[in-house]
Design a protein around this motif. Structure first.
Motif, PDB file in Angstrom:
ATOM      1  N   ARG A  19       0.856  -1.215   0.000  1.00 38.51           N
ATOM      2  CA  ARG A  19       0.000   0.000   0.000  1.00 38.51           C
ATOM      3  C   ARG A  19       0.876   1.242   0.000  1.00 38.51           C
ATOM      4  O   ARG A  19       0.645   2.188  -0.735  1.00 38.51           O
ATOM      5  CB  ARG A  19      -0.923  -0.009   1.227  1.00 38.51           C
ATOM      6  CG  ARG A  19      -2.126  -0.921   1.062  1.00 38.51           C
ATOM      7  CD  ARG A  19      -3.201  -0.664   2.104  1.00 38.51           C
ATOM      8  NE  ARG A  19      -2.806  -1.114   3.434  1.00 38.51           N
ATOM      9  CZ  ARG A  19      -2.933  -2.364   3.881  1.00 38.51           C
ATOM     10  NH1 ARG A  19      -3.432  -3.299   3.101  1.00 38.51           N
ATOM     11  NH2 ARG A  19      -2.553  -2.688   5.097  1.00 38.51           N
ATOM     12  N   ARG A  20       1.931   1.199   0.799  1.00 44.03           N
ATOM     13  CA  ARG A  20       2.842   2.347   0.881  1.00 44.03           C
ATOM     14  C   ARG A  20       3.624   2.511  -0.436  1.00 44.03           C
ATOM     15  O   ARG A  20       3.806   3.625  -0.933  1.00 44.03           O
ATOM     16  CB  ARG A  20       3.769   2.132   2.084  1.00 44.03           C
ATOM     17  CG  ARG A  20       4.840   3.162   2.265  1.00 44.03           C
ATOM     18  CD  ARG A  20       4.235   4.535   2.595  1.00 44.03           C
ATOM     19  NE  ARG A  20       5.264   5.559   2.547  1.00 44.03           N
ATOM     20  CZ  ARG A  20       5.931   5.996   3.602  1.00 44.03           C
ATOM     21  NH1 ARG A  20       5.660   5.512   4.812  1.00 44.03           N
ATOM     22  NH2 ARG A  20       6.863   6.905   3.468  1.00 44.03           N
ATOM     23  N   LEU A  21       4.069   1.373  -1.001  1.00 41.82           N
ATOM     24  CA  LEU A  21       4.789   1.439  -2.286  1.00 41.82           C
ATOM     25  C   LEU A  21       3.898   2.059  -3.370  1.00 41.82           C
ATOM     26  O   LEU A  21       4.360   2.856  -4.185  1.00 41.82           O
ATOM     27  CB  LEU A  21       5.245   0.048  -2.739  1.00 41.82           C
ATOM     28  CG  LEU A  21       6.505  -0.548  -2.125  1.00 41.82           C
ATOM     29  CD1 LEU A  21       6.791  -1.917  -2.745  1.00 41.82           C
ATOM     30  CD2 LEU A  21       7.720   0.366  -2.323  1.00 41.82           C
ATOM     31  N   SER A  22       2.620   1.692  -3.367  1.00 38.50           N
ATOM     32  CA  SER A  22       1.694   2.236  -4.374  1.00 38.50           C
ATOM     33  C   SER A  22       1.568   3.742  -4.214  1.00 38.50           C
ATOM     34  O   SER A  22       1.534   4.474  -5.208  1.00 38.50           O
ATOM     35  CB  SER A  22       0.298   1.619  -4.236  1.00 38.50           C
ATOM     36  OG  SER A  22       0.352   0.279  -4.582  1.00 38.50           O
ATOM     37  N   PHE A  25       4.679   5.286  -5.480  1.00 36.97           N
ATOM     38  CA  PHE A  25       4.754   5.150  -6.942  1.00 36.97           C
ATOM     39  C   PHE A  25       3.982   6.289  -7.622  1.00 36.97           C
ATOM     40  O   PHE A  25       4.322   6.692  -8.727  1.00 36.97           O
ATOM     41  CB  PHE A  25       4.175   3.791  -7.341  1.00 36.97           C
ATOM     42  CG  PHE A  25       4.413   3.406  -8.773  1.00 36.97           C
ATOM     43  CD1 PHE A  25       5.692   3.282  -9.283  1.00 36.97           C
ATOM     44  CD2 PHE A  25       3.333   3.156  -9.627  1.00 36.97           C
ATOM     45  CE1 PHE A  25       5.908   2.914 -10.611  1.00 36.97           C
ATOM     46  CE2 PHE A  25       3.538   2.772 -10.949  1.00 36.97           C
ATOM     47  CZ  PHE A  25       4.827   2.666 -11.443  1.00 36.97           C
ATOM     48  N   GLY A  26       2.969   6.797  -6.925  1.00 35.45           N
ATOM     49  CA  GLY A  26       2.190   7.907  -7.459  1.00 35.45           C
ATOM     50  C   GLY A  26       2.844   9.260  -7.229  1.00 35.45           C
ATOM     51  O   GLY A  26       2.378  10.269  -7.735  1.00 35.45           O
ATOM     52  N   GLU A  27       3.888   9.288  -6.409  1.00 35.86           N
ATOM     53  CA  GLU A  27       4.549  10.576  -6.084  1.00 35.86           C
ATOM     54  C   GLU A  27       6.050  10.419  -6.149  1.00 35.86           C
ATOM     55  O   GLU A  27       6.767  10.712  -5.180  1.00 35.86           O
ATOM     56  CB  GLU A  27       4.191  11.008  -4.650  1.00 35.86           C
ATOM     57  CG  GLU A  27       2.741  11.075  -4.360  1.00 35.86           C
ATOM     58  CD  GLU A  27       2.472  11.366  -2.887  1.00 35.86           C
ATOM     59  OE1 GLU A  27       3.421  11.587  -2.106  1.00 35.86           O
ATOM     60  OE2 GLU A  27       1.298  11.354  -2.531  1.00 35.86           O
ATOM     61  N   ALA A 122       1.274  -2.667  -7.920  1.00 37.90           N
ATOM     62  CA  ALA A 122       0.751  -1.814  -8.996  1.00 37.90           C
ATOM     63  C   ALA A 122      -0.372  -2.511  -9.751  1.00 37.90           C
ATOM     64  O   ALA A 122      -1.278  -1.867 -10.287  1.00 37.90           O
ATOM     65  CB  ALA A 122       1.876  -1.431  -9.955  1.00 37.90           C
ATOM     66  N   THR A 123      -0.330  -3.846  -9.802  1.00 37.39           N
ATOM     67  CA  THR A 123      -1.355  -4.599 -10.534  1.00 37.39           C
ATOM     68  C   THR A 123      -2.205  -5.455  -9.587  1.00 37.39           C
ATOM     69  O   THR A 123      -3.133  -6.123 -10.020  1.00 37.39           O
ATOM     70  CB  THR A 123      -0.679  -5.544 -11.556  1.00 37.39           C
ATOM     71  OG1 THR A 123       0.251  -6.377 -10.838  1.00 37.39           O
ATOM     72  CG2 THR A 123       0.075  -4.774 -12.629  1.00 37.39           C
ATOM     73  N   ASP A 124      -1.833  -5.448  -8.304  1.00 38.91           N
ATOM     74  CA  ASP A 124      -2.485  -6.273  -7.280  1.00 38.91           C
ATOM     75  C   ASP A 124      -2.390  -7.770  -7.625  1.00 38.91           C
ATOM     76  O   ASP A 124      -3.294  -8.539  -7.323  1.00 38.91           O
ATOM     77  CB  ASP A 124      -3.942  -5.846  -7.093  1.00 38.91           C
ATOM     78  CG  ASP A 124      -4.448  -6.182  -5.700  1.00 38.91           C
ATOM     79  OD1 ASP A 124      -3.618  -6.295  -4.778  1.00 38.91           O
ATOM     80  OD2 ASP A 124      -5.675  -6.355  -5.541  1.00 38.91           O
ATOM     81  N   ASP A 125      -1.320  -8.176  -8.266  1.00 36.88           N
ATOM     82  CA  ASP A 125      -1.081  -9.594  -8.562  1.00 36.88           C
ATOM     83  C   ASP A 125      -0.343 -10.235  -7.388  1.00 36.88           C
ATOM     84  O   ASP A 125       0.726  -9.753  -6.996  1.00 36.88           O
ATOM     85  CB  ASP A 125      -0.187  -9.731  -9.807  1.00 36.88           C
ATOM     86  CG  ASP A 125      -0.960  -9.564 -11.095  1.00 36.88           C
ATOM     87  OD1 ASP A 125      -2.184  -9.772 -11.094  1.00 36.88           O
ATOM     88  OD2 ASP A 125      -0.322  -9.230 -12.112  1.00 36.88           O
ATOM     89  N   LEU A 126      -0.923 -11.299  -6.860  1.00 35.14           N
ATOM     90  CA  LEU A 126      -0.310 -11.988  -5.719  1.00 35.14           C
ATOM     91  C   LEU A 126      -0.031 -13.443  -6.094  1.00 35.14           C
ATOM     92  O   LEU A 126      -0.932 -14.161  -6.516  1.00 35.14           O
ATOM     93  CB  LEU A 126      -1.251 -11.936  -4.513  1.00 35.14           C
ATOM     94  CG  LEU A 126      -0.807 -12.697  -3.266  1.00 35.14           C
ATOM     95  CD1 LEU A 126       0.449 -12.081  -2.659  1.00 35.14           C
ATOM     96  CD2 LEU A 126      -1.931 -12.714  -2.230  1.00 35.14           C
ATOM     97  N   PHE A 127       1.216 -13.842  -5.964  1.00 34.32           N
ATOM     98  CA  PHE A 127       1.643 -15.206  -6.269  1.00 34.32           C
ATOM     99  C   PHE A 127       2.130 -15.835  -4.965  1.00 34.32           C
ATOM    100  O   PHE A 127       2.978 -15.241  -4.290  1.00 34.32           O
ATOM    101  CB  PHE A 127       2.788 -15.191  -7.289  1.00 34.32           C
ATOM    102  CG  PHE A 127       2.501 -14.390  -8.534  1.00 34.32           C
ATOM    103  CD1 PHE A 127       1.912 -14.988  -9.637  1.00 34.32           C
ATOM    104  CD2 PHE A 127       2.798 -13.037  -8.594  1.00 34.32           C
ATOM    105  CE1 PHE A 127       1.641 -14.248 -10.792  1.00 34.32           C
ATOM    106  CE2 PHE A 127       2.532 -12.296  -9.745  1.00 34.32           C
ATOM    107  CZ  PHE A 127       1.952 -12.900 -10.844  1.00 34.32           C
TER     108      PHE A 127
END
Ligand code: IPD
Ligand code: CA
Ligand code: CA
Ligand code: CA
Length: 265
Positions: A19-22, A25-27, A122-127
């Motif tokens: 959440r913090r990385l996102s 990433f926007g700023e 960024a894509t909410d992809d979780l593996f």
């Protein structure tokens, strides 16, 4: 299959740091960035993500040790368990506003990786994967691609950059492999390259000059998705050699053979 409590802890840590990385990433203009070496950057986002993940994991398992890209190795009271963490794999992409980056967290028990997750906020992809329990993409079971004709394959590779790797041998590898396959790709994140092999998007992947935190979670994902992972010589020394080949076994052999051929150029 229901996630174990331990895997849930890993997922929660990654979601929180993500959440913090996102937000960061926007700023991007507000980040502090420094250079660790030629072509090798670290930002306040990498450091903050590592701190968040460490705190979350430590709350849940106070005795486990750590091996982390930015703050190194810390032994825990429990010497048999160690978290291996890359808080932001694909920093160069991140800093350029390219949404291909990931958090990678693995748990090692007595030298064996037993759980791993890779998360792209960024894509909410979780593996995710746990040893003996399969690999999952956003909770759906993953399998590596079954393709066995090398000519039909899309193969991923990490491209050495300024200050990283030897460029001429890599160009020989590239020349050899690209003559035989239908496409080459590079995401700029070793963790995502391996996660994409586990999902079957990529038929295979190779890279050298890697660190354990780049590949620890990816190795388990690919293996639990039915694939094979070796070092560049077909051995099991990915951490020490820093090299990885990942694919189904037929394609892995093709890649290994191609890389060997490239050595004699
Ligand atoms: C890098 C990425 C990249 C790989 C580099 C790594 P970082 O990690 O995994 O794909 O080619 O070798 O250093 O520094 O962005 O965490
Ligand atoms: Ca780095
Ligand atoms: Ca990395
Ligand atoms: Ca990193």
């Amino acid at each position: 299959m229901a996630r174990s409590a331990l895997l849930n802890v890993m997922v929660q840590a990654a979601l929180k740091a993500g959440r913090r990385l996102s937000r960061d990433f926007g700023e991007l203009e507000n980040l502090q960035v420094s250079r660790k070496g030629p072509g090798d950057f670290v930002s306040s986002a990498d450091l903050q993500a590592e701190q968040t993940i460490k705190e979350e994991l430590q709350k849940a398992r106070p005795n486990f040790g750590f091996l982390m890209e930015e703050s190194g190795e810390h032994e825990g009271a429990d010497k048999s368990h160690r978290w291996i963490i890359d808080p932001l794999d694909g920093t160069t992409n991140f800093l350029h506003g390219i949404p291909m980056f990931a958090i990678s967290i693995a748990l090692e028990h007595e030298g064996r990786i037993v759980a791993g997750i890779i998360y792209n906020p960024a894509t909410d992809d979780l593996f995710t994967a746990e040893r003996g329990r399969g690999a999952f993409y956003n909770d759906r079971r993953m399998r590596v691609a079954a393709r066995d004709d090398f000519h039909d394959c899309v193969i991923a590779t990490g491209v050495p950059h300024l200050g990283r790797g030897r460029h001429k041998p890599y160009l020989d590898q590239l020349e050899t492999i690209m003559a035989d396959v239908s496409g080459l790709r590079s995401t700029g994140s070793a963790a995502l390259d391996m996660a994409y092999v586990a999902t079957g998007r990529f038929d295979g992947y190779w890279e050298e000059f890697l660190y354990p935190w780049d590949v620890a979670a990816g190795i388990l994902l690919v293996r639990e998705a039915g694939g094979f992972v070796t070092d560049i010589n077909g051995g099991d020394d990915m951490f020490k050699s820093g090299s990885v080949i990942a694919a189904n076994e037929a394609i892995r052999r093709h890649i290994q053979h191609g890389l060997k051929k490239a050595q004699n150029k």
